[in-house]
Design an enzyme around this catalytic site. Structure first.
Site, PDB file in Angstrom:
ATOM      1  CE1 TYR A 243      41.371  39.735  45.142  1.00  0.00           C
ATOM      2  CE2 TYR A 243      39.350  41.038  45.022  1.00  0.00           C
ATOM      3  CZ  TYR A 243      40.022  39.846  44.827  1.00  0.00           C
ATOM      4  OH  TYR A 243      39.368  38.787  44.283  1.00  0.00           O
TER       5      TYR A 243
ATOM      6  CD  GLU B  55      37.084  39.470  41.748  1.00  0.00           C
ATOM      7  OE1 GLU B  55      37.280  39.611  42.967  1.00  0.00           O
ATOM      8  OE2 GLU B  55      37.345  38.423  41.136  1.00  0.00           O
TER       9      GLU B  55
ATOM     10  CG  ASP C  49      42.081  36.953  48.332  1.00  0.00           C
ATOM     11  OD1 ASP C  49      43.145  36.280  48.379  1.00  0.00           O
ATOM     12  OD2 ASP C  49      40.979  36.451  48.078  1.00  0.00           O
TER      13      ASP C  49
END
Ligand code: SF4
Length: 350
Positions: free
Chosen positions: A109, A26, A127
């Site tokens: 996020y 991520e 996002d």
């Protein structure tokens, strides 16, 4: 969800349940294309397979592995967060949004992504892809950069979340944005949401999300020197904070109005490391784009004249053998200068 199960790309981080690996993926995927991330992700996990192995090493090894991926503050934060996970959480990645948010480099996020994908927590994420899909499906005709609109989008994302497999749901939304609901050419004919989508019903899909006109991107002319003395080259390390922090580079900086390139380079080197140089010849001119500005970089071969190199505007200075340049992490534009040097075999064999 049906569409996602049938169509999801088979990506390396989707084949693991290891929260550490999911977190690394991520962080790498922020502002970076999937295809660019894959080789970095695989190398990174091979070299640092656990939080502990990452926390143990010096930041320079992490930056070297990150070299070329950009946004280097991500690597610094990842490393610092790994240390904190060892000290504060006994080496296990925390599993709640709040605790994740307390770690460096983890914003709303990433906390939502790790909590939902790695720990099945019912946490939403938003996002760029999710913004686009939700603005279109719900026909949100407001600027998603505004705090109020952003809040509305987060709230919709939260309301939509199913209790089961929230991580898959979040990934499905992002996948749809990345593969079908494309920024300029949404593929509505094959979209699983085509019947529900309000923007499509009103023929507004190409106009949403609302975009502000972009400000022109500043451009700078930057000069750097490959300074040679007795077969060695001088490099300096950028300060840890800020753009490209902690990376090595050839000394130099922005040209000011009214200066010649040579004058600018002599001044920058004097200000940065306190030495005088002679500017010999041009090695390369190259253009490079960063997220918020572009540069044209001119690299010159230079000869050391006088003074003792010291850190006036940097973190460290070093004379290195040309063959050893590959051991240090350099920004992409500097690596292109090294390539140009290798091709021309200047100033010494590289
Ligand atoms: S129908 Fe078109 S605009 Fe709506 S979500 Fe699907 S691809 Fe996007």
């Amino acid at each position: 969800m049906r569409w996602y199960r049938q169509r999801a790309r088979n990506l390396p981080w989707r084949r693991t349940r290891d929260p550490y690996a999911i977190w690394v993926s991520e962080i790498m995927l922020q502002q970076t294309r999937v295809q660019a991330v894959i080789p970095y992700y695989e190398r990174f996990l091979q070299r640092f397979p656990t939080v502990q192995s990452l926390a143990r090493v010096r930041i320079d090894s992490v930056l070297k592995l990150w070299e070329g991926l950009g946004y280097y503050s991500r690597a610094r934060n990842l490393h610092e967060a790994a240390r904190q996970i060892v000290v504060r959480f006994g080496g296990r990645l925390p599993d709640t949004r709040e605790e994740l948010l307390s770690l460096p480099g983890i914003g709303a996020y990433t906390a939502g992504a790790v909590a939902s994908i790695a720990f099945d927590r019912q946490e939403p994420l938003v996002d760029g892809n999710v913004i686009r899909v939700l603005c279109r499906v719900f026909r949100i005709r407001k600027d998603p950069k505004q705090a109020e609109t952003r809040k509305q989008i987060w709230s919709i994302a939260r309301d939509l979340l199913p209790a089961r497999t929230p991580g898959d749901f979040n990934q499905a939304l992002m996948e749809l944005g990345s593969e079908v609901c494309l920024p300029r050419t949404p593929q509505c004919e094959v979209c699983p949401l085509r019947r529900a989508c309000l923007a499509r019903r009103h023929g507004e899909q190409a106009r949403l999300p609302f975009r502000r006109r972009k400000k022109p991107i500043p451009r700078y002319l930057v000069v750097v020197g490959v300074i040679e003395r007795s077969g060695r080259i001088l490099i300096d390390k950028r300060r840890p904070e800020g753009l490209l922090g902690g990376l090595w580079e050839f000394p130099g900086g922005k040209k000011r109005p009214g200066e010649s390139l040579e004058e600018a380079l002599r001044r920058e080197v004097k200000e940065e490391i306190g030495i005088r140089i002679r500017v010999d010849g041009l090695i390369a001119t190259l253009d490079h784009a960063y997220s918020h500005f572009r540069i044209r970089l001119r690299a010159f071969r230079c000869t050391y004249v006088s003074g003792k190199p010291r850190c006036l505007g940097c973190d460290a200075v070093k004379w290195v053998r040309p063959a050893d340049l590959g051991r240090y992490a350099f920004p992409a534009a500097n690596n292109r200068v090294i390539q140009a040097l290798r091709q021309r075999r200047e100033p010494a064999k590289l």
